[in-house]
Every structure is written in C-alpha cells, then in structure tokens.
Design an enzyme around this catalytic site. Structure first.
Site, short mmCIF file in Angstrom:
data_model
loop_
_atom_site.label_atom_id
_atom_site.label_comp_id
_atom_site.label_asym_id
_atom_site.label_seq_id
_atom_site.Cartn_x
_atom_site.Cartn_y
_atom_site.Cartn_z
CG HIS A 30 -5.84 1.44 5.52
ND1 HIS A 30 -5.40 2.41 6.38
CD2 HIS A 30 -4.78 0.61 5.28
CE1 HIS A 30 -4.12 2.20 6.66
NE2 HIS A 30 -3.71 1.12 5.99
CE LYS A 85 -0.46 3.14 4.77
NZ LYS A 85 -0.27 3.26 6.22
CB SER A 117 5.42 -1.50 11.85
OG SER A 117 4.91 -0.21 12.12
CG ASN A 153 -1.85 1.17 1.27
OD1 ASN A 153 -1.95 1.95 0.33
ND2 ASN A 153 -2.57 1.32 2.38
CD GLU A 175 -3.18 -2.75 7.42
OE1 GLU A 175 -2.04 -2.67 6.99
OE2 GLU A 175 -4.09 -1.96 7.12
N GLY A 204 2.51 2.32 10.86
CA GLY A 204 3.36 3.49 10.71
C GLY A 204 4.02 3.97 11.98
CD GLU A 257 -3.22 5.32 6.87
OE1 GLU A 257 -2.17 4.97 7.43
OE2 GLU A 257 -3.35 5.35 5.62
#
Length: 342
Positions: free
Chosen positions: A182, A100, A298, A98, A252, A258, A184
């Site tokens: 996701h 992003k 990560s 991904n 996730e 991140g 985010e």
C-alpha cells in the site's frame, strides 16, 4: 464495424491540415480491434501516461491520436444475445475494505452489525481489513460471507521483530488475505519494491492471499511516468512470487487516496488494461486472464457503479467508505453494473 467485429476509422473527409491549409488529406483505411481502439482514444484524453511515440517504429494504437488527431468514430455494436458480464478477466468480482488505523471496539461492533445485516450480491468476493488489534473481534462476530484480511505482515517467520506480525500469526487468527505494498507503507514507512515483493512471496508461502498494491504519485503521473512506475512495482512482485494464483492486484493512484479525487473511469481503465497487457507479456496469458485487477482511490457509493462498468476493473479496494456499512454494501453491489442487458 466490419464482419469481424472490428472498428473501421477514417478521418473527417477532406479536412485541411494546420501546417498547409491548402492541402487536402487522403482517406486512409485504419482498422483496430474495439479494445485497442478504446485504449487509443483514452490515451489522447488523459494525461499522465507515456507520451505519444515520436516515430513510426514504435507506432501503436495508443499513439494513433498523435498522427491522426481528427478522427471520426462510427460504432454500432451488435447487441448481445444474452446477458453477459463485461469483464476482461475471468475471476470473480472482488471488493476489499481497508479500515486502516481507524475504529474502537464500539464503533467496530456497530460496523460489523451493519455489514451482517447488509444484502450483498452473491457473485462477489468480499474482504475487510481491520486494524490488527481488532482482527479477533471482527473474526468472531462478522458473517462468514465476508473474509478477513490483515493490513500488513512481516517479511518472514516471526521472532525478534518488535512490533511486527507474522503471516503464521495471521493465519492462526483466521485471516485469509493480507494487503501489501500500500502507498502508505511505501511512502510513509519507506518500504521499497524489493522488500514488498519478498513479503508477498512469504505470505503466499504461508497460505495467505495477497492484495498487491501498485500506484503512482501525482508528480509521477504529471511527468508521464504512470506506466513506468506501475510496471516497476509489478516486476518486483513477479521477480519474487512463485505463483499468481492467490494474488489480486490493486491499482491505487496515490494522488486519489483519501483526497476525494478519483480517477475517471477512462483513466482507471487505461491503467488496468496496461497492467493486464504487462502480465500477458511478462508472465503469461493465463495469469493476465485470471488475475483480478481492482481499483482503489476515493471509491464511494456514488462513483463505484460507473467505475465498475469498465472492462478491466474487476472490483475495488475501498478506504474511508468501507467504514460505513451501508455505503460499503452499495460498492459491493456495484457488480450489477458489470451486467449488460440483452
């Protein structure tokens, strides 16, 4: 290990309890399957999942340690007679990158060149998700060995929806997959479970595969709500989609995305096992077996091999490390860690 391949556990002989130091414990016979024993041992070591059950009515392998805290484990597994792949699911190993909101035309040209020259294990499905504006560039220059995913799609057919991209348009560009749900999108953009489920259903109806993300916030893990959050998100998909045939589930944990923090292999395995069991109980045995459950958070070239060894981890969804061609190739090739030598 008994004749059925089950583990037999017994407490350390004659240990004395904290509540009564003069009392000697008897030696009960407790037999569990290896897979359930692994879940039990993991549950006592890692926080953030359901707390041990307080009564015997809901007693199970995950709460075993709450009742017998001083177990000694003896395990001498038989060696396999041939090379096997240690995967609970029956699907092919899957690794997605991904990208992003990262990249320029020049940096993506360099990344594509690195991916084109990388030697990738053949028994892995490999997918990358560029930003929308670079999908066409990547599609026209990337090896066919690697498929293209979008990072999001609209909930229905295109029209007067400024800034959105429809599944039909993604198909027209040659995309095979789309990442949905996701964290985010959930926690920054504000998409809720029901909306994400509807987006997944529409994407599937248009022939796209769906990388369906789930995962808990740090405060939810610390409150012991990891399973509850993940199961609620799974249910939203299950309530909407007509079939699980073209879905890959990506677990996730939000606290690991991140941040440089990664779930330990045991933490990740425990949730993956729970997700597979949820599918078995709420969808079907076949879906539980065939649906690939991948880990994200990560993941990098240094930790992917140990994570890949876990039985219920069927691959990865990679963020920052997917922007580095050689490192992403290392993660793809961690499938070799699944193979157990004879």
């Amino acid at each position: 290990m008994d004749g059925r391949g089950f583990l037999t556990l017994s407490p350390i002989p004659n240990y004395k309890t904290k509540s009564n130091p003069n009392l000697e414990q008897s030696k009960p016979d407790i037999t569990l399957s290896p897979r359930k024993m692994a879940a039990s041992l993991a549950s006592q070591l890692y926080i953030g999942l359901r707390r041990p059950c307080p009564n015997l009515d809901s007693f199970n392998s995950q709460s075993l340690s709450a009742f017998l805290p001083n177990l000694r484990l003896s395990l001498s597994p038989p060696k396999p007679s041939r090379a096997v792949v240690a995967m609970a699911g029956t699907g092919k190993f899957f690794v997605g990158g991904n990208w992003k909101c990262n990249g320029t035309k020049d940096s993506i040209s360099k990344l594509v060149a690195d991916l084109n020259s990388a030697k990738l294990e053949p028994d892995v499905d490999v997918v990358v998700a560029p930003p929308f504006v670079y999908i066409d560039q990547v599609k026209n220059s990337l090896t066919e060995r690697i498929e293209i995913s979008a990072q999001n799609s609209w909930v229905g057919k295109g029209g007067a929806f400024t800034g959105e991209i429809s599944a039909e348009q993604l198909k027209d560009l040659g995309c095979k997959w789309v990442v949905l749900g996701h964290s985010e999108r959930r926690h920054i953009i504000g998409e809720n479970d029901e909306f994400i489920g509807k987006k997944a259903a529409y994407a599937l109806s248009q022939g796209l595969g769906v990388i369906a993300c789930i995962g808990e916030l740090l405060e939810e893990r610390e409150a012991g709500k990891t399973f509850d959050v993940c199961f609620q998100q799974l249910k939203a998909y299950a309530d909407a989609v007509p079939s699980w045939e073209n879905i890959v589930i990506a677990y996730e944990p939000v606290w690991a995305i991140g941040t440089g923090k990664v779930a330990t292999p045991q933490q990740a395995q425990e949730v993956h096992l729970a997700v597979r069991d949820w599918l078995k109980k709420n969808v079907s045995d076949e879906v539980a077996s065939k649906t690939r459950i991948i880990y994200g958070g990560s993941v990098n070239g240094g930790n992917s091999a140990e994570l890949a060894k876990q039985e219920d981890i069927d691959g990865f969804l990679v963020g920052g490390a997917s922007l580095k061609g050689p490192e992403f190739a290392t993660i793809v090739n961690s499938v070799t860690s699944k193979k157990v030598a004879a």
